[in-house]
Motif scaffolding. Structure first.
Motif, mmCIF file in Angstrom:
data_model
loop_
_atom_site.group_PDB
_atom_site.id
_atom_site.type_symbol
_atom_site.label_atom_id
_atom_site.label_comp_id
_atom_site.label_asym_id
_atom_site.label_seq_id
_atom_site.Cartn_x
_atom_site.Cartn_y
_atom_site.Cartn_z
ATOM 1 N N THR A 181 27.476 49.449 51.350
ATOM 2 C CA THR A 181 27.510 50.654 52.042
ATOM 3 C C THR A 181 28.327 51.528 51.108
ATOM 4 O O THR A 181 27.915 52.741 51.005
ATOM 5 C CB THR A 181 28.159 50.405 53.281
ATOM 6 N N GLY A 182 29.433 51.112 50.756
ATOM 7 C CA GLY A 182 30.528 52.271 50.146
ATOM 8 C C GLY A 182 31.016 51.724 48.771
ATOM 9 O O GLY A 182 31.815 52.231 48.021
ATOM 10 N N GLY A 183 30.646 50.444 48.404
ATOM 11 C CA GLY A 183 30.975 49.545 46.973
ATOM 12 C C GLY A 183 31.712 48.488 47.058
ATOM 13 O O GLY A 183 31.874 47.860 46.079
ATOM 14 N N ILE A 184 32.515 48.648 48.110
ATOM 15 C CA ILE A 184 33.570 47.626 48.000
ATOM 16 C C ILE A 184 33.175 46.162 48.053
ATOM 17 O O ILE A 184 33.694 45.031 47.157
ATOM 18 C CB ILE A 184 34.591 47.675 49.140
ATOM 19 N N TYR A 202 24.776 44.719 37.516
ATOM 20 C CA TYR A 202 25.254 46.029 37.789
ATOM 21 C C TYR A 202 25.289 46.534 38.931
ATOM 22 O O TYR A 202 24.842 45.647 39.978
ATOM 23 C CB TYR A 202 24.132 47.180 37.214
ATOM 24 N N GLN A 203 26.066 47.616 39.466
ATOM 25 C CA GLN A 203 26.164 47.830 40.880
ATOM 26 C C GLN A 203 26.270 49.409 41.144
ATOM 27 O O GLN A 203 26.526 49.973 40.252
ATOM 28 C CB GLN A 203 27.809 47.198 41.376
ATOM 29 N N LEU A 204 25.837 49.607 42.165
ATOM 30 C CA LEU A 204 25.679 51.196 42.398
ATOM 31 C C LEU A 204 27.157 51.780 42.900
ATOM 32 O O LEU A 204 27.798 51.432 43.920
ATOM 33 C CB LEU A 204 24.873 51.381 43.708
ATOM 34 N N ASP A 205 27.794 52.691 42.174
ATOM 35 C CA ASP A 205 29.090 53.090 42.187
ATOM 36 C C ASP A 205 28.998 54.155 43.414
ATOM 37 O O ASP A 205 28.118 54.785 43.505
ATOM 38 C CB ASP A 205 29.199 54.007 40.982
ATOM 39 N N GLY A 206 29.954 53.695 44.353
ATOM 40 C CA GLY A 206 30.080 54.645 45.538
ATOM 41 C C GLY A 206 29.233 54.011 46.574
ATOM 42 O O GLY A 206 29.194 54.533 47.805
ATOM 43 N N GLY A 207 28.299 53.060 46.280
ATOM 44 C CA GLY A 207 27.310 52.592 47.416
ATOM 45 C C GLY A 207 26.201 53.590 47.849
ATOM 46 O O GLY A 207 26.031 54.609 47.406
ATOM 47 N N ILE A 208 25.754 53.148 49.044
ATOM 48 C CA ILE A 208 24.686 53.984 49.562
ATOM 49 C C ILE A 208 25.037 55.212 50.127
ATOM 50 O O ILE A 208 24.246 56.106 49.798
ATOM 51 C CB ILE A 208 24.020 53.075 50.754
ATOM 52 N N GLY A 212 23.370 58.700 48.844
ATOM 53 C CA GLY A 212 22.706 59.510 49.668
ATOM 54 C C GLY A 212 22.877 61.092 49.592
ATOM 55 O O GLY A 212 22.126 61.980 50.244
ATOM 56 N N LYS A 213 24.373 61.539 48.959
ATOM 57 C CA LYS A 213 24.715 62.669 49.027
ATOM 58 C C LYS A 213 24.346 63.364 47.600
ATOM 59 O O LYS A 213 24.398 64.710 47.359
ATOM 60 C CB LYS A 213 26.110 62.682 49.415
ATOM 61 N N VAL A 235 23.460 56.248 59.678
ATOM 62 C CA VAL A 235 23.525 57.587 59.184
ATOM 63 C C VAL A 235 22.245 57.649 58.238
ATOM 64 O O VAL A 235 22.058 56.522 57.558
ATOM 65 C CB VAL A 235 24.781 57.757 58.252
ATOM 66 N N PRO A 236 21.542 58.788 58.143
ATOM 67 C CA PRO A 236 20.208 59.014 57.360
ATOM 68 C C PRO A 236 20.816 59.027 56.081
ATOM 69 O O PRO A 236 21.601 59.614 55.611
ATOM 70 C CB PRO A 236 19.820 60.236 57.788
ATOM 71 N N ILE A 237 19.836 58.439 55.028
ATOM 72 C CA ILE A 237 20.221 58.691 53.472
ATOM 73 C C ILE A 237 18.996 59.456 52.597
ATOM 74 O O ILE A 237 19.401 60.176 51.939
ATOM 75 C CB ILE A 237 20.189 57.084 52.967
ATOM 76 N N ASN A 238 17.818 58.852 53.009
ATOM 77 C CA ASN A 238 16.707 59.663 52.112
ATOM 78 C C ASN A 238 16.392 60.904 52.599
ATOM 79 O O ASN A 238 16.122 61.144 53.693
ATOM 80 C CB ASN A 238 15.441 58.630 52.225
#
Length: 297
Positions: A181-184, A202-208, A212-213, A235-238
């Protein structure tokens, strides 16, 4: 309604000498600023999500950035039309995410995957022979996930290490992408993958929520909605297309609304479509409905 409130999502892995003292300080600060939410504090760091007016949350971020331990802590910010929490809780915990890895501790400041920006993540997902692992729980995946991501066979974070050990032979020599969700959660999840002998992690920095922003990717390739642990639920993402991936617990039709079973002893979290919400009255089964003596059915 006017979106004059903000929801903050934030964390920092850093050694905290006196967690008990920080609990008191955080509680006093949040009460002074009228914030609501949940903050967990341990010797390994801080994990929080709070809501308040724009002025109150801005002041909170300013004060946190004046603290020597949190001066560089990033905040994910969502606009909202009111508080996203009913109350404030600030607690000390053994961990800021419950991994329970007593024999396999991971320090994200020493061992963690390579962080990818949203644009880098999008590019990596389009490559061939890439493994994408959802670092959340199964019910979060069911509401929304990155296209082609593996659904983890776990209901709690603590189950991830064993799940990884069961599958790691299939992932050797492949590029592994993890997200949450947020990276943690990925800070340690990617570390566990590395500990188990997988090298290209690898990991998505800052999460989903950060993805989305981002104006460059606009949430592309994320289907469904992102589950969040507050009163918003999702919350919507795409921003490019809306693809519903959730299925109604009762009839199997497309659904994006989570309910907890109205029968308190059950409290089962289940996806429900509008028709079935009306038909079943918020219960996950006819059995729960018949057992509930607290309301007239």
């Amino acid at each position: 309604m006017t979106a004059n409130y903000q929801v903050l999502l934030y964390y920092q892995y850093t050694h905290i000498e006196d967690p008990k003292k920080l609990v008191v300080e955080q509680k006093e600060l949040c009460q002074k600023l009228n914030l609501k939410g949940r903050i967990l504090i341990a010797e390994e760091g801080l994990n929080g999500t709070v809501s308040g007016t724009m002025e109150e949350t801005t002041r909170y971020m300013e004060e946190m950035h004046q603290h020597p331990l949190f001066e560089n802590m990033p905040f994910k910010i969502d606009l909202h039309d009111g508080h996203a929490f009913k109350k404030l809780t600030v607690k000390q915990r053994p961990e800021i995410v419950a991994w329970h890895m007593n024999d396999q501790k991971v320090d994200p400041n020493q061992l963690t995957g390579v962080h990818l920006s949203p644009s880098q993540w999008y590019q990596a997902m389009t490559e061939e022979d890439v493994i994408v692992i959802d670092g959340r729980n199964d019910f979060e995946y069911d509401l929304g996930h990155f296209r082609g991501a593996i659904r983890p066979d776990v209901s709690t974070t603590r189950e991830f290490p064993e799940w990884i050990r069961q599958h790691k032979e299939d992932w050797k020599d492949k590029k592994i992408l993890t997200y949450c969700t947020g990276g943690i959660r990925c800070e340690k999840l990617s570390g566990v993958l590395l500990q188990e002998g997988l090298e290209k992690v690898y990991q998505l920095d800052g999460g989903i929520v950060t993805y989305g922003k981002d104006p460059n990717v606009q949430g592309a390739l994320f289907d469904g909605q992102c589950y969040v642990f507050d009163d918003r639920i999702s919350v919507p993402i795409n921003q490019k297309e809306h693809v519903i991936v959730g299925k109604c617990h009762h009839c199997g039709s497309p659904a994006e609304k989570y309910l907890n079973c109205r029968y308190d002893p059950c409290d089962r979290r289940h996806l429900v479509c509008p028709d079935c919400e009306s038909i079943h009255g918020g219960y996950c089964s006819n059995s729960c409905r018949s057992q509930d003596t607290t309301t007239s059915n």
